[in-house]
Motif scaffolding. Structure first.
Motif, PDB file in Angstrom:
ATOM      1  N   GLY A 178       0.780  -1.225   0.000  1.00  0.00           N
ATOM      2  CA  GLY A 178       0.000   0.000   0.000  1.00  0.00           C
ATOM      3  C   GLY A 178       0.812   1.274   0.000  1.00  0.00           C
ATOM      4  N   CYS A 179       2.118   1.190   0.248  1.00  0.00           N
ATOM      5  CA  CYS A 179       2.840   2.457   0.452  1.00  0.00           C
ATOM      6  C   CYS A 179       4.236   2.541  -0.152  1.00  0.00           C
ATOM      7  CB  CYS A 179       2.924   2.782   1.944  1.00  0.00           C
ATOM      8  SG  CYS A 179       3.812   1.566   2.949  1.00  0.00           S
ATOM      9  N   VAL A 180       4.803   1.480  -0.715  1.00  0.00           N
ATOM     10  CA  VAL A 180       6.173   1.569  -1.236  1.00  0.00           C
ATOM     11  C   VAL A 180       6.174   1.546  -2.758  1.00  0.00           C
ATOM     12  CG1 VAL A 180       7.077   0.444   0.828  1.00  0.00           C
ATOM     13  CG2 VAL A 180       6.643  -0.930  -1.216  1.00  0.00           C
ATOM     14  N   ASP A 181       7.249   2.097  -3.332  1.00  0.00           N
ATOM     15  CA  ASP A 181       7.396   2.054  -4.793  1.00  0.00           C
ATOM     16  C   ASP A 181       8.688   1.369  -5.228  1.00  0.00           C
ATOM     17  OD1 ASP A 181       9.336   3.970  -4.232  1.00  0.00           O
ATOM     18  OD2 ASP A 181       8.133   5.648  -4.958  1.00  0.00           O
ATOM     19  N   HIS A 182       9.540   0.979  -4.264  1.00  0.00           N
ATOM     20  CA  HIS A 182      10.740   0.192  -4.536  1.00  0.00           C
ATOM     21  C   HIS A 182      10.945  -0.796  -3.388  1.00  0.00           C
ATOM     22  CE1 HIS A 182      11.570   3.448  -7.373  1.00  0.00           C
ATOM     23  NE2 HIS A 182      12.476   2.676  -7.930  1.00  0.00           N
ATOM     24  N   ILE A 183      11.648  -1.882  -3.689  1.00  0.00           N
ATOM     25  CA  ILE A 183      11.975  -2.890  -2.675  1.00  0.00           C
ATOM     26  C   ILE A 183      13.487  -3.069  -2.620  1.00  0.00           C
ATOM     27  CG2 ILE A 183      11.853  -5.352  -2.076  1.00  0.00           C
ATOM     28  CD1 ILE A 183       9.297  -3.922  -1.422  1.00  0.00           C
ATOM     29  N   LEU A 184      14.014  -3.026  -1.405  1.00  0.00           N
ATOM     30  CA  LEU A 184      15.411  -3.374  -1.123  1.00  0.00           C
ATOM     31  C   LEU A 184      15.380  -4.707  -0.394  1.00  0.00           C
ATOM     32  CD1 LEU A 184      18.456  -2.527  -0.989  1.00  0.00           C
ATOM     33  CD2 LEU A 184      17.921  -1.425   1.187  1.00  0.00           C
ATOM     34  N   SER A 185      15.894  -5.752  -1.030  1.00  0.00           N
ATOM     35  CA  SER A 185      15.793  -7.106  -0.475  1.00  0.00           C
ATOM     36  C   SER A 185      17.158  -7.604  -0.040  1.00  0.00           C
ATOM     37  CB  SER A 185      15.203  -8.065  -1.520  1.00  0.00           C
ATOM     38  OG  SER A 185      15.171  -9.384  -1.021  1.00  0.00           O
ATOM     39  N   LEU A 186      17.246  -7.971   1.228  1.00  0.00           N
ATOM     40  CA  LEU A 186      18.478  -8.516   1.797  1.00  0.00           C
ATOM     41  C   LEU A 186      18.408 -10.036   1.658  1.00  0.00           C
ATOM     42  CD1 LEU A 186      21.083  -7.763   3.201  1.00  0.00           C
ATOM     43  CD2 LEU A 186      19.866  -7.670   5.361  1.00  0.00           C
TER      44      LEU A 186
END
Length: 493
Positions: A178-186
C-alpha cells in the motif's frame, strides 16, 4: 533528488563470528518510498544503525541527507506530548503538526497529555508525524506496525503513500504493497533493489528462482552426460594406446603412427569434454544462491473426547471496574481456527487469558472442556535470555526437535549456540513459535504470532496451519495471514 551510495560495505559485530555484510554495494534514491525486506537476523536493523553512524564499518556510505530513525528514543516520558514533539521537529509550526495528526486520525488533544498516557499505537503515529516534518531528512522506519491494529495499519499505509524519502522495514505484505514504490531485499547471497511493490518483487523473485531451478536441473543432467562421455572416451584412448604395442595381427606390424594419432585425438576429445564439464559445474554453482529455504513444518494436535472445547456466554472482561470489551458469546469446536478481531484495547488478549484459565475479573460464563491441554504463544518475547538448551529443559521440550524446527525457521547452526538475549525480535518470537510446534495440545492460543516474523516464515506457517487440522484461537493484525488461516472470526468492536 540525490543518491545514497553504499560501496564495499563490510561489517560484523565485535567478537561475533558472523559477517553481516561482506563487500556489499548498491545505491538508492532519496525520493523513493523503499520497502526493506529479508529474513529475521539478516541485518536489516543493523543496516539502519550503520546509516545512523552507530557502528564502525569498512567501506563507504555517502549521502547528502540527514537520517532520522523510528523508533525514536523518548526520555522523560511523563512530559506533555507536545513538548516532546517540539524537540523531535523544532522547526515545524503547530498547524503543520495538527495537519499531520489529522491525516493519521489522532485527536489534537494528545498534545496536552503525558506521552506515557498514550497507547503504543498513538505513540507510533505522533512520532512519525513529527519526524516527517523535518524537511530534507531521510527517515529510517523500523517495523512501525507491531502496535497497530488493522485500521491503524491501513491509515499509516495511506499516510506513507503521501510521503517521499524513507526506508521502511516491515513484514506485513498488504501494508508494504500500500505504500512503497521500490523494494530493497536482503537476500542470502546479495542485496537487490527493484522498482515496484512487494508483491511484484516476490513474483519476480520466485520466477527467477524457478528459472534457475530449471537451469540447475538441466545442468545436472549435462554434467552427468559429460562425465560418462569423458570416461568412455578415456577408455577408448587407453585401448588404442595399448594396441600400439600389441602383437602382430595376421603377421602385420601395427601402424603405431596411425594408432598414436588416433589415441591423441581421443585424449584431446576427453580433455575438451572435461573442460565443458567444469564449465557446466561452474555455471551450476552460480545458481540458486538466493533460494529461501522453507522446509515443511509439522504440528501434533491432540484429539479431545468433547467436540466443543470452549464456550463463552455474554463474557466481558473488566479492568479497574471498567469493561474493556462488550459482552461476547461464541463456541469453539474442534478443528476451528478462530480469529479474534478488533481495535487495540478491545480485549482480544484478555479473552485469550481467560481461555488459559487466568483469574481475570469478568462477567458472563466461560466453560472449558475438562483436561484441556493448551499451547500458548505470548505477544511479547522481550524477556528471553539464556541458552536454548535451558529453555527447552524448562519447558520440557525435546531439544533435538526444538532445534530442528528453529533450523527450518532459518536459524543457522551458530545462532543455536547464542544467548537468546542477543537474538533479534523476530528470532525471539520464533523461539516461542517453535516451542508451540513442539507441544502436543488440544488447543493452540497464539497472541499476535506474526509480530517481527519475516515474510518467508509467515508463508511457511500459513502452509503448516492449513495442512494440519488443529484447533486454534489467535489474534493477528496481518490481514493476509488472518484471511489465509481463520475459519471463523469473532469481532470485539
Amino acid at each position: 533528488m540525490s543518491m545514497i551510495q553504499v560501496e564495499n560495505l563490510t561489517f560484523s559485530y565485535p567478537g561475533g563470528q558472523d559477517t553481516i555484510f561482506d563487500g556489499t554495494s548498491f545505491q538508492i534514491d532519496t525520493d523513493w518510498r523503499l520497502g526493506f525486506v529479508g529474513r529475521n537476523g539478516r541485518g536489516k536493523t543493523t543496516f539502519l544503525r550503520l546509516l545512523m553512524g552507530e557502528y564502525p564499518y569498512s567501506g563507504r556510505i555517502t549521502a547528502s541527507v540527514q537520517f532520522d530513525c523510528f523508533p525514536y528514543p523518548v526520555t522523560d516520558r511523563i512530559r506533555w506530548t507536545g513538548d516532546i514533539l517540539q524537540e523531535v521537529c523544532p522547526e515545524a509550526e503547530e498547524w503543520e503538526l495538527l495537519r499531520e495528526l489529522s491525516l493519521l486520525e489522532v485527536d489534537a488533544g494528545v498534545l496536552w497529555r503525558g506521552f506515557d498516557t498514550l497507547s503504543n499505537g498513538e505513540q507510533t503515529k505522533v512520532l512519525l508525524a513529527a519526524l516527517f516534518l523535518n524537511r530534507g531528512h531521510f527517515l529510517l522506519i523500523d517495523e512501525p506496525t507491531n502496535h497497530l491494529d488493522q485500521r491503524g495499519r491501513a491509515l499509516l499505509s495511506a499516510y506513507l503513500r503521501r510521503k517521499r524519502g524513507f526506508i521502511l522495514v516491515s513484514h506485513d505484505r498488504r501494508f508494504l504493497d500500500g505504500c512503497v514504490d521500490h523494494i530493497l531485499s536482503l537476500n542470502r547471497a546479495d542485496i537487490q533493489v527493484q522498482r515496484g511493490t512487494f508483491s511484484s518483487f516476490l513474483e519476480n523473485f520466485q520466477r527467477q528462482q524457478d528459472l534457475e531451478q530449471a537451469q540447475n536441473e538441466k545442468l545436472k543432467g549435462e554434467i552427468r552426460r559429460l562425465e560418462q562421455a569423458v570416461r568412455r572416451t578415456s577408455s577408448w584412448s587407453d585401448k588404442v594406446e595399448q594396441r600400439k604395442y600389441g602383437s602382430r595381427n595376421s603377421g602385420l606390424r601395427p601402424d603405431r603412427g596411425f594408432l598414436g594419432h588416433k589415441s591423441a585425438k581421443m585424449m584431446q576429445r576427453a580433455k575438451n569434454l572435461e573442460t565443458r564439464q567444469q564449465s557446466a559445474i561452474q555455471e551450476k554453482s552460480a545458481l540458486l544462491k538466493n533460494t529461501e529455504r522453507a522446509d515443511s513444518l509439522k504440528l501434533t494436535p491432540l484429539s479431545h473426547h468433547s467436540r466443543t472445547l470452549a464456550a463463552f456466554t455474554e463474557v466481558s472482561v473488566y479492568y479497574s471496574g471498567r469493561p474493556v470489551c462488550p459482552p461476547v458469546s461464541f463456541t469453539l469446536e474442534q478443528g476451528e481456527r478462530l480469529a479474534l478481531t478488533g481495535g487495540n484495547g478491545s480485549g482480544k488478549s484478555s479473552l485469550l487469558q481467560l481461555l488459559l484459565g487466568r483469574p481475570l475479573d469478568h462477567t458472563g460464563q466461560v466453560r472449558l472442556a475438562s483436561g484441556l491441554q493448551i499451547s500458548y504463544v505470548p505477544q511479547d518475547p522481550s524477556g528471553l535470555q539464556g541458552s536454548l538448551e535451558d529453555f527447552a529443559a524448562e519447558h520440557h521440550l525435546d531439544e533435538t526437535r526444538f532445534k530442528t524446527i528453529l533450523r527450518k525457521l532459518d536459524f543457522s547452526r551458530g545462532q543455536l549456540e547464542k544467548d537468546m538475549a542477543d537474538f533479534s525480535w523476530g528470532q525471539k518470537k520464533k523461539v516461542y513459535l517453535a516451542k508451540s510446534l513442539c507441544e502436543e495440545a488440544h488447543l493452540y492460543l497464539w497472541d499476535e504470532p506474526m509480530n517481527y516474523i519475516d515474510i518467508y516464515s509467515r508463508l511457511q506457517l500459513e502452509q503448516l496451519l492449513t495442512d494440519f487440522s488443529s484447533t486454534m484461537v489467535f489474534v493477528e493484525h496481518d490481514q493476509a495471514f488472518q484471511e489465509a488461516i481463520a475459519t471463523r472470526t469473532v469481532a470485539l468492536d
